[in-house]
Enzyme design. Sequence first.
Site, PDB file in Angstrom:
ATOM      1  N   SER A 188       0.831  -1.209   0.000  1.00  0.00           N
ATOM      2  CA  SER A 188       0.000   0.000   0.000  1.00  0.00           C
ATOM      3  C   SER A 188       0.866   1.261   0.000  1.00  0.00           C
ATOM      4  O   SER A 188       1.684   1.433  -0.894  1.00  0.00           O
ATOM      5  CB  SER A 188      -0.965  -0.054   1.194  1.00  0.00           C
ATOM      6  OG  SER A 188      -1.938   0.952   1.121  1.00  0.00           O
ATOM      7  N   ASP A 235      -9.003  -6.361  -4.354  1.00  0.00           N
ATOM      8  CA  ASP A 235      -8.443  -5.127  -3.791  1.00  0.00           C
ATOM      9  C   ASP A 235      -9.216  -3.942  -4.362  1.00  0.00           C
ATOM     10  O   ASP A 235      -9.152  -3.679  -5.565  1.00  0.00           O
ATOM     11  CB  ASP A 235      -6.967  -5.020  -4.151  1.00  0.00           C
ATOM     12  CG  ASP A 235      -6.254  -3.884  -3.431  1.00  0.00           C
ATOM     13  OD1 ASP A 235      -6.931  -2.913  -3.035  1.00  0.00           O
ATOM     14  OD2 ASP A 235      -5.025  -3.967  -3.282  1.00  0.00           O
ATOM     15  N   HIS A 270      -6.885  -6.156  -0.166  1.00  0.00           N
ATOM     16  CA  HIS A 270      -5.810  -5.171   0.019  1.00  0.00           C
ATOM     17  C   HIS A 270      -5.079  -5.506   1.315  1.00  0.00           C
ATOM     18  O   HIS A 270      -5.444  -5.025   2.397  1.00  0.00           O
ATOM     19  CB  HIS A 270      -6.422  -3.772   0.088  1.00  0.00           C
ATOM     20  CG  HIS A 270      -5.409  -2.664   0.111  1.00  0.00           C
ATOM     21  ND1 HIS A 270      -4.723  -2.263  -1.010  1.00  0.00           N
ATOM     22  CD2 HIS A 270      -4.968  -1.877   1.123  1.00  0.00           C
ATOM     23  CE1 HIS A 270      -3.912  -1.272  -0.702  1.00  0.00           C
ATOM     24  NE2 HIS A 270      -4.040  -1.023   0.590  1.00  0.00           N
TER      25      HIS A 270
END
Length: 323
Positions: A15, A104, A138
Amino acid sequence: MAADLEDRLTVSGISSGAYMAVQFQVAHAQLVHGAGIIAGGPYNCAQGSALKALSTCSTLPPGSSPPDAVDLQAKLEKMANAGKIDSAAHLRDDRVWLFSGGKDRIVKTAVMEQLAAFYTKWLPASAIRLVKFPTASHAMISIRDQPTHACDSNESPYINRCGDFDAAGEMLAHLLGELRPPNATLRGRILAFDQQPFIDGKAIDASMDSTGYVYVPNDCLHARCRVHVAFHGCRQSARDIGRRFIDGAGYNAWADSNRLIILYPQTVPRRGPALGSMKWINNPFACWDWWGYSGDDYPTRHGVQIKAVRTMLEQLAKARESR
């Protein structure tokens, strides 16, 4: 303890940590030889805009388009020519491992496809591996974290189990070559250290924590070892989840058997004002800076966070510890 920064220093992240890994790789292309990117995008994607970071470079809301890899390649070379980052020619011997989850919704696969396209200007196709995992969300994908979270979980600590897929192992093998099997029982140690001496100004002014961590295998106490920098994602700092990312992301078992030191630098949440700081920083989820909250130089060698991590690596390279 001695770290060998000349022997394939590699970086990775998830991320915001993925974007920081790309930034560090590009800014110090002469030093770094590979990057593992989980849910990230091209270098300087946000170009100083939080709005762009939250749209073009991540969620791709209706009406938006993925980042333009060709445009960002050109911008990178202009920054290199201005001396703000290393020459892009140093990327040519790198390897990159990219991972995108089909579920995600924070960083869409189309963004990661543009990251892969971004690298093609400098890297051969064999050096670029893009893994698309249909059921993954994610998160960092690990077989080491306990208790386990489902592959499609969207809950803290954002470390999920997707069967036997070992992201850290797959990544490190692509970046470094054939590895010895991971140790079932860790023999090394996680050491906490003061990050403040490595930061220009106050740590809180850079939204960095006072404490960082490093995993040191026993074999590295008296011998030179390679180094890998692992950047946590948003909501994964030690202030948010303790040592959960450090213990559970999956790097340490591979490091233990392959003479690899893992550096875990740490950010800290900021919600505007903070005790001991005169700066207003809005970083409530302890994200690494990939849109400019710490200053305009954030993606360059002069960015306060990038400089801090570079100085940490210099100290590792000098360190000696007798036992």
